[in-house]
Structures are given as structure tokens and as C-alpha cells.
Design an enzyme around this catalytic site. Sequence first.
Site, PDB file in Angstrom:
ATOM      1  N   HIS A   1      88.889  56.048  12.553  1.00 47.19           N
ATOM      2  CA  HIS A   1      90.122  55.348  12.195  1.00 47.19           C
ATOM      3  C   HIS A   1      91.287  56.306  11.916  1.00 47.19           C
ATOM      4  O   HIS A   1      92.443  55.896  11.878  1.00 47.19           O
ATOM      5  CB  HIS A   1      89.853  54.488  10.947  1.00 47.19           C
ATOM      6  CG  HIS A   1      90.769  53.315  10.790  1.00 47.19           C
ATOM      7  ND1 HIS A   1      92.087  53.331  11.195  1.00 47.19           N
ATOM      8  CD2 HIS A   1      90.561  52.082  10.266  1.00 47.19           C
ATOM      9  CE1 HIS A   1      92.641  52.156  10.920  1.00 47.19           C
ATOM     10  NE2 HIS A   1      91.743  51.382  10.359  1.00 47.19           N
TER      11      HIS A   1
ATOM     12  N   LYS B   1      99.556  25.306  14.591  1.00 49.20           N
ATOM     13  CA  LYS B   1     100.954  25.378  15.044  1.00 49.20           C
ATOM     14  C   LYS B   1     101.572  23.977  15.079  1.00 49.20           C
ATOM     15  O   LYS B   1     102.748  23.786  14.773  1.00 49.20           O
ATOM     16  CB  LYS B   1     100.984  26.017  16.443  1.00 49.20           C
ATOM     17  CG  LYS B   1     102.298  26.686  16.781  1.00 49.20           C
ATOM     18  CD  LYS B   1     102.180  27.448  18.090  1.00 49.20           C
ATOM     19  CE  LYS B   1     103.565  27.869  18.567  1.00 49.20           C
ATOM     20  NZ  LYS B   1     103.517  28.503  19.875  1.00 49.20           N
TER      21      LYS B   1
ATOM     22  N   LEU C   1     102.826  25.458  10.894  1.00 46.80           N
ATOM     23  CA  LEU C   1     102.410  26.481   9.930  1.00 46.80           C
ATOM     24  C   LEU C   1     102.044  27.760  10.691  1.00 46.80           C
ATOM     25  O   LEU C   1     101.621  27.707  11.844  1.00 46.80           O
ATOM     26  CB  LEU C   1     101.193  26.000   9.132  1.00 46.80           C
ATOM     27  CG  LEU C   1     101.443  24.798   8.203  1.00 46.80           C
ATOM     28  CD1 LEU C   1     100.130  24.264   7.666  1.00 46.80           C
ATOM     29  CD2 LEU C   1     102.378  25.180   7.051  1.00 46.80           C
TER      30      LEU C   1
ATOM     31  N   ASP D   1      98.336  33.006  10.944  1.00 49.69           N
ATOM     32  CA  ASP D   1      97.801  34.140  10.184  1.00 49.69           C
ATOM     33  C   ASP D   1      97.830  33.838   8.681  1.00 49.69           C
ATOM     34  O   ASP D   1      96.864  34.086   7.956  1.00 49.69           O
ATOM     35  CB  ASP D   1      98.595  35.418  10.476  1.00 49.69           C
ATOM     36  CG  ASP D   1      98.097  36.590   9.642  1.00 49.69           C
ATOM     37  OD1 ASP D   1      96.868  36.784   9.595  1.00 49.69           O
ATOM     38  OD2 ASP D   1      98.919  37.298   9.023  1.00 49.69           O
TER      39      ASP D   1
ATOM     40  N   TYR E   1      94.177  43.026   0.350  1.00 46.86           N
ATOM     41  CA  TYR E   1      95.006  43.868   1.217  1.00 46.86           C
ATOM     42  C   TYR E   1      95.056  43.223   2.592  1.00 46.86           C
ATOM     43  O   TYR E   1      94.006  42.887   3.145  1.00 46.86           O
ATOM     44  CB  TYR E   1      94.346  45.254   1.306  1.00 46.86           C
ATOM     45  CG  TYR E   1      94.815  46.140   2.441  1.00 46.86           C
ATOM     46  CD1 TYR E   1      95.763  47.133   2.220  1.00 46.86           C
ATOM     47  CD2 TYR E   1      94.301  46.002   3.737  1.00 46.86           C
ATOM     48  CE1 TYR E   1      96.184  47.965   3.252  1.00 46.86           C
ATOM     49  CE2 TYR E   1      94.719  46.819   4.776  1.00 46.86           C
ATOM     50  CZ  TYR E   1      95.655  47.798   4.531  1.00 46.86           C
ATOM     51  OH  TYR E   1      96.080  48.608   5.560  1.00 46.86           O
TER      52      TYR E   1
ATOM     53  N   THR F   1     101.046  51.716   8.967  1.00 48.57           N
ATOM     54  CA  THR F   1     100.844  50.433   8.273  1.00 48.57           C
ATOM     55  C   THR F   1     101.463  50.453   6.882  1.00 48.57           C
ATOM     56  O   THR F   1     101.708  51.508   6.310  1.00 48.57           O
ATOM     57  CB  THR F   1      99.339  50.121   8.092  1.00 48.57           C
ATOM     58  OG1 THR F   1      98.739  51.169   7.315  1.00 48.57           O
ATOM     59  CG2 THR F   1      98.633  49.994   9.427  1.00 48.57           C
TER      60      THR F   1
END
Length: 612
Positions: A327, A410, A414, A417, A439, A452
Site C-alpha cells: 500500500h 439514486k 440519495l 456512498d 475513517y 488521501t
Amino acid sequence: MANHLSESLPERTFQYQNSLPPLPVPSLESSLSKYLDAVRPFASEKEFKATEDIVRKFQESVGQELHQKLLQKAKTERNWLEKWWFDTAYLEVRIPSQLNVNFGGPAPYLEHCWPPTEGTYMERASISSWHTLQYWNLIRTERLAPQKAGKTALDMDQFRMLFCTCKVPGVKKDTIRNYFKTESEGPCPSHLVVMCRGRIFTFDAVCNGEILTPPELLRQLSYVKECCDTEPEGDGVAVLTSEERTRWAKAREHLISIDPHNNTILETIQSSLFVISLDETKPYSTPENYTNMTAQTLKGDPTIRWGDKSYNSLVFSDGTLGSNCDHAPYDGMVLVSLCWYVDQQVKATQGKWKGSDAVRAMPLPEELVFTVDEKVCRDIRDAKQQYLESTQNLQVICYAFTAFGKAAIKQKKLHSDTFVQLAMQLAYYKMNKKPGSCYETATTRKFYHGRTETMRPCTQEAVSWCKAMMDPTCTDNVRRKAMQQAFSKHNKLMAEAQEGQGFDRHLLGLYLISKEEGRPTPELYMDPLYAKSGGGGNFVLSSSLVGYTTVLGAVAPMVHHGYGFFYRIRDDRIVISITAWKSCHETDAASLFNQFSSSLHEMLHLATVSQL
């Protein structure tokens, strides 16, 4: 005419890099105000009052000084966070990164052309590798279209780290070696590494300037497999990459000291395009249940993957595929882009090669054999034991929720995610009768070398809504209003985080300046509420939207009593991978999934009732 001509030229991968804005530094006042808002759900009145005092003192004294120093740093660096983030989030971390930091995930090809099938995996490995090599070539020739959010160009620098990249352990701190070059920059390594049954081979993926075709790749991979089938297993030196970082660094130094040729082998692996791992397991999975494959990508055979490599392409003997990636050099979306490209190509060609079957004359793969002594063999045994114990402790599930997906959400106007995030909050609240610090990844790629920011979904509004959902005396009307407020707050915080206006990275920067200057740690970071609300990498729910494609990944939880929660959203389904540590009796991935599913249903019902 010149103008018209430039408009019709295709955009080049890295053409916007120099025009991207620098990463901003938010105001101290706004960051501290957001921080107080974020810790509120985890505090009693008394605790909150104490934290307010700590924050006020910080703002009036040491915080102001540190903030001014950060502003000075930001004047001379286009991304003030970049080096700090590499170091604190990845390179200085000492726990074994293969299990705790790497991400793994199943390839989605079984949903169309390539269901699990015996006797297909070598051919599939050669075809998927060929498509992957085409993607490398697109980046190398800068023909991969730059990604955008609407019309805003996103930073593409992380795409340089996908191939020919490897982390190298250090006693105190690791480094990242990146050997990739675009065509205009010069020659780029073009060899692959193949691992099978504890042995390591290499061959060049380019012959006379042309990428090997699938039949040629198949010939090379078949040679490796025949060698491994007919001869004893190798030493499995690759397992050392799964060790605690300082132990691996010392073992690596010893390896190099006993024979300089070992260093040449390490360089060959580090600089290779990527690793192909021929795995003899059969982690049977379906479009509705990817658990076996996902678990295998995260905790499979450590002797046939190089844990520090930016991309290990895993090929299982039932013809399914997956990946395991370090990562540190890039975030998940880079690998998602590659996998989505390969998925679309495999689908478009029905998983077949339609070109020539001719195989050119070229050297056979060369085996890379480390010189080992008794100490190396002992290190390998210890690493295997450590890996086995820690991987047995990781619980992994990966299921599709198929009742509805993005289309139905949708239709209720709304954001899908946010819908998933709130369902996760409610699921956790139902199980634990308290909120969980959370998080969610927010991308800052609209800024130069942006990666990020933390978006904290466990807001006061989300908790108030969870309480309303659990309170039998609350009407649907009250619950709906609370849900709308939770949605609005979440969407606002996410938009701010993507604009570089979150507060977690800012607070990290202030902390690191204080540390670099040898000052005592400011009280703000010692306050129990700082860690209780997730600060310092203590989030109980570590979550990320992997996107709206067919590609999903998973990562281990951030803390012992926490979860990793990763998901992809399609029109008709939501696919979720959840990880937890079995040694923690408070957590259970399967129970969280079940509560999450019922929360999704409750939310859709609430949104439907509100429309009547």
C-alpha cells in the site's frame, strides 16, 4: 488552426502534473473546530469540557506557532504532506506490512467469461498478464488518459508506482525503489518474476521490442510450472517479506553478506514489472460470495508472493485470479483502474486470444536461486511460523448484498456512498450500543501528489439518527428528518475533505513539526479523547468505497477491536468485504454484515415511506 489541432490531440497521462495546485493548509481555527465536532459523539459532558479547554489552549499558544511553521513549509513544497505521509503511514511502521498494510482482492472475471474451471489457469494467467502488460505500455507511452473529477484533472503520479516498484526494508525505516520510466525518460525494466512452490523465476516480457503474446507467455509460464512439478520445492525466501520490518531488514542484510549474487537476485525482483504467483489452491467463489478468494489474497501462501512488491498477480489453480499489493507506493484506486481495464478487455474478447499462435525463439525463464545458510533457513522457519499464527487470527468475509444497489438508492435522490456509510454506522451501533470511531478515505488527488484525507463519518448527526432508529417511540417522520441531517453532514464533510479542508492530516502535520523540533508532545495529542475518537490511527471502523466498478479489495482492521470495511456499489448490488481479528471477542465480521444488510433494508424503507 493550431488551436483546433491541439484540441484533437489525445491527452497524455502526465500532461497536467505541472499545473496541479499545491496541497492547501486549512486554517487552524477551522481544523480545531472540526476536530471538536468530531470528538463530541465519544465524550461525556465533563470529558468534552476538558477537551474544549485543551483545544483552546493549543489554539492560543503552541498550536499557533506550529501552524505558522507549517505555513512556511507549505510555501516551499508543492505538497507539504507527501514525505511525512510516506514515512509515518508506511515506511517507519514496523509491524509486518504484508498482513497489516497490504491490500488484496479477488478479480471479478468469474462473473462473466472465467468461472472457476479446472485446467484453465495457465492459459488465463497468460491472457490476463498480456492485458496487464498492455496497461504498462499505455502508461510507459503516456497514452493512458489522465483521470478527472468532472473537468478537474487528478494527479496521476501514483500510476508511475504500479510497475517496477518495490519497498525495501530498513532497520529503522523502509525505502521505496521505483525503477519505472516513461518512454521519453529512457529504458524501463521489462522482465517479469514468477513464483511457484517456493521457487523464483524471471523472463523478459518483451522480445525484439514487442510484448510477448499470450501463447508466448503461456510457453514461459508452462516451463516454470513443469520445473516446479517435477523437482523439489524451493527454500521459500519470499516468506521473509512477511516478517516484522526490522527483522526482515536484518535478515536481508545477512542474505546479501553471504553472497553478493543474492543482492543481484533482490534487485531483479525489486525492479521487475510485477510478480506472477502460481498458487495451487482452489478458493472456490461465486459472484455472491467471494470470501474464499478474498481470504486467500490477504493470507495465502507467503512463499510465492513478494510482500513488498507493488503488484503481485495471483493465479489460483481453479482458474480464478486475485492480487496482493503493497500500500505504500499508491492507493487502491490505481490498482482498481488497472483491474477494471483488464476486466473490460477480458470481457470484450470473451477471455480468449484471437491473434497468432506462433511462438518466437527466445530464452527460457531463468531460475533465481538464493545462496542460503543455516541462519537464513532459521529466519525462513520463524517467518513462516509468525505468518501462520497471525493469518489464522484474521477473519475475512466478502458477500454481495443483492436486494438492491445504486439504482434504487439514486431513485430516492440519495447519495449511494453516504447510504452505505450510514448503514455501516447503524449496524455497528446495533451491535455495540455505542458509536464506533470511523475513517472513510477521501481522495485529494486534485492537488499535486495528493493522496488521501480522513473523512470521519461518525458525526453527531449520524449518532442522533442511530439513536432514533433504535428508539421504538420514534416515528418514521422523526427518523427520516434525522437521516436527512446525517446525510447532509456526511456529504458536506466529504466535499470539504476532497478540497483539502479536512483536519486529520493538518493535525498530523502540526504534531510532526513539534516532534521534529524535539518539543514535548502537545496536550491535545495526549488527551484520551484524541485516540478514543480515532486520532493517531485508532479508528474502529476503517472503511473505503472501492468504487462503482466490479473490482473490490480488502485490508486488515486498523486496531485489534476494529473492522476493515470495504465495498463496491453496482446498480443492482453492493459487494462488501469485512475483516476482523478472531482474538477479539467483541468483533465478528459475519454479524456485522448481517446487521449491515438489515440496516440497508430499514433505510430504503424509511426513504420509501418519506416519498408517499
